[in-house]
Design a protein around this motif. Sequence first.
Motif, PDB file in Angstrom:
ATOM      1  N   VAL A  21      78.922-214.243 -39.754  1.00 21.65           N
ATOM      2  CA  VAL A  21      79.161-214.439 -41.181  1.00 21.65           C
ATOM      3  C   VAL A  21      78.576-213.267 -41.960  1.00 21.65           C
ATOM      4  N   THR A  22      79.009-213.125 -43.196  1.00 17.02           N
ATOM      5  CA  THR A  22      78.455-212.099 -44.073  1.00 17.02           C
ATOM      6  C   THR A  22      77.444-212.743 -45.006  1.00 17.02           C
ATOM      7  N   ARG A  23      76.248-212.168 -45.064  1.00 18.52           N
ATOM      8  CA  ARG A  23      75.190-212.621 -45.960  1.00 18.52           C
ATOM      9  C   ARG A  23      74.502-211.388 -46.533  1.00 18.52           C
ATOM     10  N   ASP A  24      73.826-211.553 -47.661  1.00 20.98           N
ATOM     11  CA  ASP A  24      73.069-210.446 -48.234  1.00 20.98           C
ATOM     12  C   ASP A  24      71.762-210.243 -47.478  1.00 20.98           C
ATOM     13  N   VAL A  25      71.455-208.987 -47.223  1.00 18.70           N
ATOM     14  CA  VAL A  25      70.214-208.558 -46.590  1.00 18.70           C
ATOM     15  C   VAL A  25      69.426-207.810 -47.659  1.00 18.70           C
ATOM     16  N   VAL A  26      68.113-208.002 -47.673  1.00 19.22           N
ATOM     17  CA  VAL A  26      67.268-207.325 -48.656  1.00 19.22           C
ATOM     18  C   VAL A  26      66.482-206.226 -47.946  1.00 19.22           C
ATOM     19  N   LEU A  27      66.642-205.008 -48.454  1.00 18.10           N
ATOM     20  CA  LEU A  27      65.927-203.857 -47.901  1.00 18.10           C
ATOM     21  C   LEU A  27      64.521-203.780 -48.489  1.00 18.10           C
ATOM     22  N   ALA A  28      63.703-202.896 -47.950  1.00 19.55           N
ATOM     23  CA  ALA A  28      62.308-202.760 -48.394  1.00 19.55           C
ATOM     24  C   ALA A  28      62.200-202.448 -49.884  1.00 19.55           C
ATOM     25  N   ASP A  29      63.171-201.720 -50.444  1.00 19.66           N
ATOM     26  CA  ASP A  29      63.116-201.372 -51.866  1.00 19.66           C
ATOM     27  C   ASP A  29      63.698-202.458 -52.774  1.00 19.66           C
ATOM     28  N   GLY A  30      64.085-203.598 -52.184  1.00 13.46           N
ATOM     29  CA  GLY A  30      64.625-204.709 -52.962  1.00 13.46           C
ATOM     30  C   GLY A  30      66.133-204.713 -53.113  1.00 13.46           C
ATOM     31  N   THR A  31      66.797-203.674 -52.638  1.00 10.99           N
ATOM     32  CA  THR A  31      68.252-203.596 -52.707  1.00 10.99           C
ATOM     33  C   THR A  31      68.878-204.652 -51.790  1.00 10.99           C
ATOM     34  N   ALA A  32      69.882-205.352 -52.286  1.00  9.99           N
ATOM     35  CA  ALA A  32      70.620-206.328 -51.478  1.00  9.99           C
ATOM     36  C   ALA A  32      71.912-205.683 -50.981  1.00  9.99           C
ATOM     37  N   VAL A  33      72.188-205.862 -49.708  1.00 11.90           N
ATOM     38  CA  VAL A  33      73.351-205.275 -49.057  1.00 11.90           C
ATOM     39  C   VAL A  33      74.058-206.361 -48.258  1.00 11.90           C
ATOM     40  N   PRO A  34      75.378-206.532 -48.403  1.00 15.73           N
ATOM     41  CA  PRO A  34      76.074-207.493 -47.552  1.00 15.73           C
ATOM     42  C   PRO A  34      76.155-206.977 -46.115  1.00 15.73           C
ATOM     43  N   ALA A  35      75.941-207.860 -45.151  1.00 20.26           N
ATOM     44  CA  ALA A  35      75.945-207.469 -43.740  1.00 20.26           C
ATOM     45  C   ALA A  35      76.438-208.620 -42.875  1.00 20.26           C
ATOM     46  N   TRP A  36      76.970-208.272 -41.705  1.00 22.63           N
ATOM     47  CA  TRP A  36      77.270-209.283 -40.705  1.00 22.63           C
ATOM     48  C   TRP A  36      75.953-209.795 -40.132  1.00 22.63           C
ATOM     49  N   VAL A  37      75.907-211.071 -39.822  1.00 23.15           N
ATOM     50  CA  VAL A  37      74.786-211.660 -39.103  1.00 23.15           C
ATOM     51  C   VAL A  37      75.342-212.786 -38.234  1.00 23.15           C
ATOM     52  N   TYR A  38      74.785-212.938 -37.057  1.00 23.44           N
ATOM     53  CA  TYR A  38      75.160-214.035 -36.177  1.00 23.44           C
ATOM     54  C   TYR A  38      74.160-215.156 -36.410  1.00 23.44           C
ATOM     55  N   ILE A  39      74.662-216.286 -36.915  1.00 22.88           N
ATOM     56  CA  ILE A  39      73.807-217.449 -37.163  1.00 22.88           C
ATOM     57  C   ILE A  39      74.214-218.566 -36.202  1.00 22.88           C
ATOM     58  N   ALA A  40      73.335-219.507 -36.007  1.00 20.95           N
ATOM     59  CA  ALA A  40      73.629-220.632 -35.122  1.00 20.95           C
ATOM     60  C   ALA A  40      74.861-221.379 -35.614  1.00 20.95           C
ATOM     61  N   ALA A  41      75.765-221.670 -34.685  1.00 21.66           N
ATOM     62  CA  ALA A  41      76.965-222.451 -35.006  1.00 21.66           C
ATOM     63  C   ALA A  41      76.527-223.856 -35.448  1.00 21.66           C
ATOM     64  N   PRO A  42      77.381-224.571 -36.159  1.00 25.37           N
ATOM     65  CA  PRO A  42      76.970-225.874 -36.726  1.00 25.37           C
ATOM     66  C   PRO A  42      76.346-226.849 -35.740  1.00 25.37           C
ATOM     67  N   GLY A  43      76.910-227.028 -34.562  1.00 25.85           N
ATOM     68  CA  GLY A  43      76.338-227.959 -33.587  1.00 25.85           C
ATOM     69  C   GLY A  43      74.973-227.536 -33.099  1.00 25.85           C
ATOM     70  N   VAL A  44      74.822-226.249 -32.827  1.00 26.29           N
ATOM     71  CA  VAL A  44      73.538-225.698 -32.389  1.00 26.29           C
ATOM     72  C   VAL A  44      72.518-225.843 -33.508  1.00 26.29           C
ATOM     73  N   ALA A  45      72.923-225.497 -34.724  1.00 25.85           N
ATOM     74  CA  ALA A  45      72.017-225.593 -35.872  1.00 25.85           C
ATOM     75  C   ALA A  45      71.537-227.026 -36.072  1.00 25.85           C
ATOM     76  N   ALA A  46      72.424-228.003 -35.934  1.00 23.25           N
ATOM     77  CA  ALA A  46      72.036-229.408 -36.109  1.00 23.25           C
ATOM     78  C   ALA A  46      71.001-229.815 -35.061  1.00 23.25           C
ATOM     79  N   ARG A  47      71.198-229.392 -33.808  1.00 24.29           N
ATOM     80  CA  ARG A  47      70.224-229.724 -32.749  1.00 24.29           C
ATOM     81  C   ARG A  47      68.871-229.071 -33.023  1.00 24.29           C
ATOM     82  N   LEU A  48      68.890-227.817 -33.469  1.00 30.98           N
ATOM     83  CA  LEU A  48      67.629-227.129 -33.740  1.00 30.98           C
ATOM     84  C   LEU A  48      66.900-227.752 -34.926  1.00 30.98           C
ATOM     85  N   ARG A  49      67.632-228.110 -35.965  1.00 31.22           N
ATOM     86  CA  ARG A  49      66.997-228.762 -37.116  1.00 31.22           C
ATOM     87  C   ARG A  49      66.393-230.100 -36.712  1.00 31.22           C
TER      88      ARG A  49
END
Length: 148
Positions: A96-124
């Motif tokens: 998915v695309t989410r904003d990443v914050v750099l050291a200077d505070g700048t936000a940049v959109p980037a790809w990130v791999y996050i836990a799929a819904p089923g995996v996320a539910a088990r981890l939560r």
Amino acid sequence: MSGTGPPFFVYGTLRPGERNHDLFLLGRTRSEEPARMTGLALHPGPGYPYAVEEPGGTVTGDLVTALPGAYEELLAELDALEEYAPGDPHNLYERVTRDVVLADGTAVPAWVYIAAPGVAARLRAGGRPIGSGEWHGATADGPAHRPA
């Protein structure tokens, strides 16, 4: 996309010094810089971490910008490494695309791999997040091949 696209936010085995960094990123990046992503909690996995959407959480990682000529191949290789396929209900991760914050505070959109819904539910439900939001291979709980 025509050879370029969003950079990648990496928080696990693709970070500099971790086992998959040199295998996948060495010589294929224009830049790698420390960054953080809010709205995520980091959970340990079997040798690699999962980022789970969680309001108030923060994950520490690196923003990786691919060389333009390497982008398409790198994107395909990272998808394969993550065993990610668009729309596949068996994915462990979603890209998915989410904003990443750099050291200077700048936000940049980037790809990130996050836990799929089923995996996320088990981890939560039964997991314990890494309080610092930063994963190191030394804190992993077993061998694996997957990055994040």
